[in-house]
Scaffold this motif. Structure first.
Motif, PDB file in Angstrom:
ATOM      1  N   LYS A 122      47.282  92.346  -0.925  1.00  0.00           N
ATOM      2  CA  LYS A 122      47.548  90.851  -0.147  1.00  0.00           C
ATOM      3  C   LYS A 122      46.621  90.211   0.245  1.00  0.00           C
ATOM      4  CE  LYS A 122      52.508  93.058   0.731  1.00  0.00           C
ATOM      5  NZ  LYS A 122      53.428  93.310   1.816  1.00  0.00           N
ATOM      6  N   THR A 123      45.737  90.768   0.783  1.00  0.00           N
ATOM      7  CA  THR A 123      44.450  89.903   1.313  1.00  0.00           C
ATOM      8  C   THR A 123      43.679  89.282   0.352  1.00  0.00           C
ATOM      9  OG1 THR A 123      44.375  91.351   3.286  1.00  0.00           O
ATOM     10  CG2 THR A 123      42.489  89.753   2.973  1.00  0.00           C
ATOM     11  N   ALA A 124      43.369  90.266  -0.865  1.00  0.00           N
ATOM     12  CA  ALA A 124      42.664  89.773  -1.934  1.00  0.00           C
ATOM     13  C   ALA A 124      43.387  88.564  -2.852  1.00  0.00           C
ATOM     14  CB  ALA A 124      42.186  90.862  -2.830  1.00  0.00           C
ATOM     15  N   GLN A 125      44.922  88.934  -2.885  1.00  0.00           N
ATOM     16  CA  GLN A 125      45.579  87.907  -3.687  1.00  0.00           C
ATOM     17  C   GLN A 125      45.563  86.489  -2.886  1.00  0.00           C
ATOM     18  OE1 GLN A 125      49.123  90.265  -4.173  1.00  0.00           O
ATOM     19  NE2 GLN A 125      49.131  89.862  -6.407  1.00  0.00           N
ATOM     20  N   THR A 126      45.559  86.655  -1.517  1.00  0.00           N
ATOM     21  CA  THR A 126      45.659  85.360  -0.765  1.00  0.00           C
ATOM     22  C   THR A 126      44.500  84.742  -0.911  1.00  0.00           C
ATOM     23  OG1 THR A 126      47.383  86.297   0.666  1.00  0.00           O
ATOM     24  CG2 THR A 126      46.040  84.277   1.593  1.00  0.00           C
ATOM     25  N   ILE A 127      43.107  85.304  -0.986  1.00  0.00           N
ATOM     26  CA  ILE A 127      41.998  84.555  -1.269  1.00  0.00           C
ATOM     27  C   ILE A 127      41.921  83.959  -2.533  1.00  0.00           C
ATOM     28  CG2 ILE A 127      39.449  85.071  -1.152  1.00  0.00           C
ATOM     29  CD1 ILE A 127      40.000  87.334   0.951  1.00  0.00           C
ATOM     30  N   VAL A 128      42.202  84.557  -3.571  1.00  0.00           N
ATOM     31  CA  VAL A 128      41.926  84.071  -4.899  1.00  0.00           C
ATOM     32  C   VAL A 128      43.224  82.869  -5.233  1.00  0.00           C
ATOM     33  CG1 VAL A 128      40.860  86.174  -5.812  1.00  0.00           C
ATOM     34  CG2 VAL A 128      43.276  86.023  -6.215  1.00  0.00           C
ATOM     35  N   TYR A 129      44.189  83.064  -4.471  1.00  0.00           N
ATOM     36  CA  TYR A 129      45.226  81.910  -4.914  1.00  0.00           C
ATOM     37  C   TYR A 129      44.935  80.628  -4.115  1.00  0.00           C
ATOM     38  CZ  TYR A 129      48.384  85.840  -6.418  1.00  0.00           C
ATOM     39  OH  TYR A 129      49.077  86.700  -7.087  1.00  0.00           O
ATOM     40  N   LEU A 130      44.157  80.848  -3.061  1.00  0.00           N
ATOM     41  CA  LEU A 130      44.075  79.710  -2.030  1.00  0.00           C
ATOM     42  C   LEU A 130      43.410  78.434  -2.744  1.00  0.00           C
ATOM     43  CD1 LEU A 130      44.204  78.715   0.793  1.00  0.00           C
ATOM     44  CD2 LEU A 130      41.887  79.542   1.518  1.00  0.00           C
ATOM     45  N   PRO A 131      42.375  78.687  -3.488  1.00  0.00           N
ATOM     46  CA  PRO A 131      41.532  77.434  -4.276  1.00  0.00           C
ATOM     47  C   PRO A 131      42.753  76.522  -4.956  1.00  0.00           C
ATOM     48  CG  PRO A 131      40.414  79.255  -4.478  1.00  0.00           C
ATOM     49  CD  PRO A 131      41.597  79.814  -3.743  1.00  0.00           C
ATOM     50  N   HIS A 132      43.615  77.156  -5.407  1.00  0.00           N
ATOM     51  CA  HIS A 132      44.439  76.149  -6.494  1.00  0.00           C
ATOM     52  C   HIS A 132      45.506  75.054  -5.319  1.00  0.00           C
ATOM     53  CE1 HIS A 132      47.949  75.141  -9.064  1.00  0.00           C
ATOM     54  NE2 HIS A 132      48.609  75.460  -7.940  1.00  0.00           N
ATOM     55  N   PHE A 133      45.441  75.547  -4.337  1.00  0.00           N
ATOM     56  CA  PHE A 133      46.226  74.758  -3.261  1.00  0.00           C
ATOM     57  C   PHE A 133      45.274  73.613  -2.611  1.00  0.00           C
ATOM     58  CE2 PHE A 133      48.623  78.615  -3.518  1.00  0.00           C
ATOM     59  CZ  PHE A 133      50.083  77.955  -3.815  1.00  0.00           C
ATOM     60  N   ILE A 134      44.004  73.577  -2.633  1.00  0.00           N
ATOM     61  CA  ILE A 134      43.077  72.776  -2.491  1.00  0.00           C
ATOM     62  C   ILE A 134      43.145  71.627  -3.087  1.00  0.00           C
ATOM     63  CG2 ILE A 134      40.763  72.501  -1.592  1.00  0.00           C
ATOM     64  CD1 ILE A 134      40.552  75.343  -1.130  1.00  0.00           C
ATOM     65  N   SER A 135      42.899  70.518  -2.727  1.00  0.00           N
ATOM     66  CA  SER A 135      42.795  69.155  -3.264  1.00  0.00           C
ATOM     67  C   SER A 135      41.669  69.092  -4.321  1.00  0.00           C
ATOM     68  CB  SER A 135      42.834  67.921  -2.354  1.00  0.00           C
ATOM     69  OG  SER A 135      42.524  66.672  -2.999  1.00  0.00           O
ATOM     70  N   THR A 136      41.651  68.360  -5.475  1.00  0.00           N
ATOM     71  CA  THR A 136      40.680  68.402  -6.492  1.00  0.00           C
ATOM     72  C   THR A 136      39.426  67.819  -5.815  1.00  0.00           C
ATOM     73  OG1 THR A 136      42.019  68.287  -8.193  1.00  0.00           O
ATOM     74  CG2 THR A 136      40.099  67.722  -8.793  1.00  0.00           C
ATOM     75  N   VAL A 137      39.759  66.790  -5.014  1.00  0.00           N
ATOM     76  CA  VAL A 137      38.816  65.814  -3.881  1.00  0.00           C
ATOM     77  C   VAL A 137      37.922  66.688  -3.398  1.00  0.00           C
ATOM     78  CG1 VAL A 137      38.227  63.905  -2.396  1.00  0.00           C
ATOM     79  CG2 VAL A 137      40.047  63.902  -4.308  1.00  0.00           C
ATOM     80  N   ILE A 138      38.370  67.814  -2.459  1.00  0.00           N
ATOM     81  CA  ILE A 138      37.720  68.701  -1.878  1.00  0.00           C
ATOM     82  C   ILE A 138      37.111  69.750  -2.624  1.00  0.00           C
ATOM     83  CG2 ILE A 138      37.994  70.465   0.148  1.00  0.00           C
ATOM     84  CD1 ILE A 138      40.951  69.065   1.049  1.00  0.00           C
ATOM     85  N   ILE A 139      37.606  70.223  -3.661  1.00  0.00           N
ATOM     86  CA  ILE A 139      37.086  70.986  -4.414  1.00  0.00           C
ATOM     87  C   ILE A 139      35.774  70.312  -5.077  1.00  0.00           C
ATOM     88  CG2 ILE A 139      37.046  72.344  -6.886  1.00  0.00           C
ATOM     89  CD1 ILE A 139      38.628  73.696  -4.993  1.00  0.00           C
ATOM     90  N   ALA A 140      35.862  69.271  -5.429  1.00  0.00           N
ATOM     91  CA  ALA A 140      34.424  68.485  -6.040  1.00  0.00           C
ATOM     92  C   ALA A 140      33.472  68.256  -4.786  1.00  0.00           C
ATOM     93  CB  ALA A 140      35.019  67.101  -6.389  1.00  0.00           C
ATOM     94  N   GLY A 141      34.022  68.161  -3.625  1.00  0.00           N
ATOM     95  CA  GLY A 141      33.024  68.084  -2.324  1.00  0.00           C
ATOM     96  C   GLY A 141      32.512  69.306  -2.189  1.00  0.00           C
ATOM     97  N   ILE A 142      33.103  70.358  -2.296  1.00  0.00           N
ATOM     98  CA  ILE A 142      32.515  71.753  -2.056  1.00  0.00           C
ATOM     99  C   ILE A 142      31.738  72.132  -3.208  1.00  0.00           C
ATOM    100  CG2 ILE A 142      33.261  74.307  -2.260  1.00  0.00           C
ATOM    101  CD1 ILE A 142      35.893  73.592  -1.055  1.00  0.00           C
ATOM    102  N   VAL A 143      31.639  71.848  -4.388  1.00  0.00           N
ATOM    103  CA  VAL A 143      30.961  71.870  -5.506  1.00  0.00           C
ATOM    104  C   VAL A 143      29.594  71.117  -5.257  1.00  0.00           C
ATOM    105  CG1 VAL A 143      30.595  71.428  -8.019  1.00  0.00           C
ATOM    106  CG2 VAL A 143      32.657  72.443  -7.166  1.00  0.00           C
ATOM    107  N   MET A 144      29.900  69.829  -4.921  1.00  0.00           N
ATOM    108  CA  MET A 144      28.497  69.142  -4.668  1.00  0.00           C
ATOM    109  C   MET A 144      27.755  69.456  -3.473  1.00  0.00           C
ATOM    110  SD  MET A 144      29.720  65.135  -5.396  1.00  0.00           S
ATOM    111  CE  MET A 144      31.206  65.150  -4.463  1.00  0.00           C
TER     112      MET A 144
END
Length: 315
Positions: A122-144
């Motif tokens: 359950k912990t592993a599933q929660t960790i890998v599911y989490l990025p889907h719920f993050i805004s694309t703008v925030i994802i881009a900020g994390i990548v940059m």
């Protein structure tokens, strides 16, 4: 009371059967009504604007009064180096995303299915599911931030190894790997839910029989689990092929810049620049219509091939 019969008196007419069905199931159609209205307003009504692709559109004249120009915009598009480059980039990025991105949810689902420790699972599933719920703008900020040449964790590690920092986000050759990797990280976990649900539907008796026969976990995965979820894999593949030209527009817009247009400019970003920024609405409509027609052909072709050779299809 029986349904009205047609003029021959043999059986209820088709109209009578439909009327009777609507009378009996009207509650379901009332619940469905908001979705139908949404489709009409946001999907079917905008199709009226597709004729802009065949007109010399002017916002002052409107759609109806703008003069027809036939296929002129399509000739302009296919004679444009930018559009041909966008098609090339779209195909390459989509193909690489399909090759590397599509198998990842399946692999994750198979891995999760093999985990027996429930808390860890359950912990592993929660960790890998989490990025889907993050805004694309925030994802881009994390990548940059991660690939920043000054403080990014990637360049920090590169400098720790004794090499010079790399300006990843302004180098055309690095744009595709970063974009595809970011997409896999964001969506692979959440997409695995579909395959986990399919695995949950596999009959336990198959595994019990395999255990009696002395099969290992690896053999059960290859001989039972994968063949059992193959119809789901094929259906998801057909849907993915239909969206082959719909590359992640938002993330590309946030990550790319003129120096990476060479490898990062796709059809959707070209439509955005020409249609919204350049006010060339007719050219953008022509490019969008081309995109939609190609997607329709891809879906029909993939569905036909799948139906012929695997007997699994969307319709």
């Amino acid at each position: 009371m029986s349904a009205p019969r047609d003029i021959t008196g043999d059986a209820p007419s088709k109209v009578a059967r439909i009327t009777e069905h609507l009378r009996n199931e009207w509650q379901l159609y009332v619940m469905l009504l908001p979705t139908i209205i949404w489709f009409i307003v946001f999907l079917y009504k905008p199709m009226y604007g597709l004729q802009i692709a065949f007109k010399d559109y002017s916002i002052f004249r409107g759609v109806a009064n703008s003069p027809w120009v036939g296929l002129e915009h399509f000739h302009t598009l296919f004679g444009s180096d930018q559009f041909l480059r966008a098609i090339k980039n779209t195909i390459i990025i989509s193909f690489l995303s399909l090759c590397f991105g599509f198998p990842m949810p399946i692999i994750l689902a198979l891995m999760f299915n093999e985990i027996t420790h429930q808390l860890f699972k359950k912990t592993a599933q929660t960790i890998v599911y989490l990025p889907h719920f993050i805004s694309t703008v925030i994802i881009a900020g994390i990548v940059m931030t991660a690939f920043s040449p000054s403080a990014g964790i990637v360049n920090t590690f590169i400098q720790w190894l004794g090499f010079e920092p790399i300006y990843f986000l302004i180098k055309p050759e690095w744009f595709r790997p970063i974009f595809i990797g970011s997409g896999i990280w964001q969506e692979a976990g959440f997409s695995s839910i579909v395959f986990l649900a399919a695995i949950a539907g596999v009959s336990p008796s198959l595994y019990e029989s395999a255990v009696v026969d002395g099969a290992s976990r690896w053999q059960m995965m290859w001989k039972i689990t994968l063949p059992s979820i193959l119809p789901t894999i094929i259906i998801m593949l057909i849907i993915r092929i239909g969206n082959l030209l719909e590359v992640g527009f938002e993330l590309i817009i946030l990550l790319y810049q003129p120096s990476t247009y060479e490898t990062g400019d796709v059809i959707n970003t070209l439509i955005y620049r020409q249609g919204l920024q350049g006010a060339q609405y007719d050219l953008a409509a022509a490019a969008g219509l081309f995109n939609a027609v190609v997607a329709f052909v891809l879906v029909m072709t993939a569905n036909t091939i799948s139906k012929r050779y695997s007997r699994t299809s969307l319709w």
